[in-house]
Design a protein around this motif. Structure first.
Motif, PDB file in Angstrom:
ATOM      1  N   ARG A  56      14.704   0.750  12.010  1.00  0.00           N
ATOM      2  CA  ARG A  56      14.569   1.320  10.656  1.00  0.00           C
ATOM      3  C   ARG A  56      13.578   0.550   9.778  1.00  0.00           C
ATOM      4  NH1 ARG A  56      20.578   1.569   8.767  1.00  0.00           N
ATOM      5  NH2 ARG A  56      19.653   2.434   6.904  1.00  0.00           N
ATOM      6  N   TYR A  57      12.652  -0.167  10.414  1.00  0.00           N
ATOM      7  CA  TYR A  57      11.628  -0.938   9.681  1.00  0.00           C
ATOM      8  C   TYR A  57      10.703   0.015   8.943  1.00  0.00           C
ATOM      9  CZ  TYR A  57       7.711  -4.312   9.212  1.00  0.00           C
ATOM     10  OH  TYR A  57       6.707  -5.131   8.753  1.00  0.00           O
ATOM     11  N   LYS A  58      10.383  -0.347   7.707  1.00  0.00           N
ATOM     12  CA  LYS A  58       9.462   0.448   6.889  1.00  0.00           C
ATOM     13  C   LYS A  58       8.362  -0.474   6.401  1.00  0.00           C
ATOM     14  CE  LYS A  58      12.860   3.733   5.254  1.00  0.00           C
ATOM     15  NZ  LYS A  58      12.200   4.815   5.968  1.00  0.00           N
ATOM     16  N   MET A  59       7.155   0.038   6.350  1.00  0.00           N
ATOM     17  CA  MET A  59       6.021  -0.749   5.885  1.00  0.00           C
ATOM     18  C   MET A  59       5.355  -0.009   4.727  1.00  0.00           C
ATOM     19  SD  MET A  59       2.796  -2.157   8.121  1.00  0.00           S
ATOM     20  CE  MET A  59       3.580  -3.586   8.827  1.00  0.00           C
ATOM     21  N   PHE A  60       5.131  -0.757   3.633  1.00  0.00           N
ATOM     22  CA  PHE A  60       4.484  -0.206   2.449  1.00  0.00           C
ATOM     23  C   PHE A  60       3.313  -1.102   2.071  1.00  0.00           C
ATOM     24  CE2 PHE A  60       8.580   1.769   2.256  1.00  0.00           C
ATOM     25  CZ  PHE A  60       8.408   2.966   1.580  1.00  0.00           C
ATOM     26  N   ALA A  61       2.293  -0.496   1.491  1.00  0.00           N
ATOM     27  CA  ALA A  61       1.139  -1.258   1.009  1.00  0.00           C
ATOM     28  C   ALA A  61       0.888  -0.921  -0.452  1.00  0.00           C
ATOM     29  CB  ALA A  61      -0.106  -0.933   1.830  1.00  0.00           C
ATOM     30  N   LEU A  62       0.443  -1.934  -1.174  1.00  0.00           N
ATOM     31  CA  LEU A  62      -0.023  -1.761  -2.549  1.00  0.00           C
ATOM     32  C   LEU A  62      -1.535  -1.675  -2.491  1.00  0.00           C
ATOM     33  CD1 LEU A  62       0.379  -1.773  -5.661  1.00  0.00           C
ATOM     34  CD2 LEU A  62       0.307  -4.266  -5.540  1.00  0.00           C
ATOM     35  N   PHE A  63      -2.048  -0.573  -3.011  1.00  0.00           N
ATOM     36  CA  PHE A  63      -3.492  -0.339  -3.037  1.00  0.00           C
ATOM     37  C   PHE A  63      -4.009  -0.541  -4.448  1.00  0.00           C
ATOM     38  CE2 PHE A  63      -2.090   1.965   0.640  1.00  0.00           C
ATOM     39  CZ  PHE A  63      -3.158   1.995   1.520  1.00  0.00           C
ATOM     40  N   ASP A  64      -5.156  -1.202  -4.558  1.00  0.00           N
ATOM     41  CA  ASP A  64      -5.916  -1.226  -5.803  1.00  0.00           C
ATOM     42  C   ASP A  64      -7.154  -0.395  -5.500  1.00  0.00           C
ATOM     43  OD1 ASP A  64      -7.240  -1.672  -8.149  1.00  0.00           O
ATOM     44  OD2 ASP A  64      -6.905  -3.827  -8.178  1.00  0.00           O
TER      45      ASP A  64
END
Length: 146
Positions: free
Chosen positions: A47-55
């Protein structure tokens, strides 16, 4: 911090690969293939989730986390990975992304967020304790089975 920030879950192999240069700064022992294999397995089985913060269009911070249940923590989210690109530190990106994880956890009915941080990462510890109001609750021990 600019106004053109967005947070996005990384779902496709290409999106996950796009985050590799930033994640590699935290997980320097990983090559691209091992990274992809581990992310894929963790997503499928754990159930691993990966998120990124974009500028704008640029990834400036990445997190990986998984919802868990243990008798000690109850229902919680474990932050496996949190890294801000070395060229973008001290701009509030890590705080913004970790706050997003807190919001995700609340919306999905988890009671807390927990993580571990390397013993020598005193700047990170200061960030977690002073900026993010985390308590130091335990030591993490590891035994290699080789």
């Amino acid at each position: 911090m600019g106004n053109n920030l967005s947070i996005k879950e990384l779902l496709s192999q290409n999106e996950i690969l796009e985050a590799f240069p930033v994640m590699k700064q935290l997980r320097s022992h990983l090559d691209k293939k091992t990274y992809l294999d581990l992310v894929s397995d963790a997503k499928d089985k754990d159930r691993y989730k990966m998120f990124a913060l974009f500028d704008e269009e640029t990834i400036v911070a990445v997190t990986g986390f998984k919802p868990m249940i243990t008798l000690y923590y109850g229902r919680f989210v474990w932050v496996c990975d949190l890294v801000t690109d070395q060229n973008s530190r001290s701009k509030g990106y890590g705080e913004k992304l970790l706050t997003y994880v807190h919001e995700w956890a609340k919306e999905n009915n988890y009671e807390s967020v927990a993580l571990s941080s390397g013993i020598l990462k005193t700047d990170a510890h200061r960030f977690y304790e002073d900026r993010m109001d985390y308590d130091k609750v335990s030591y993490v021990f590891k035994s290699s089975l080789e």
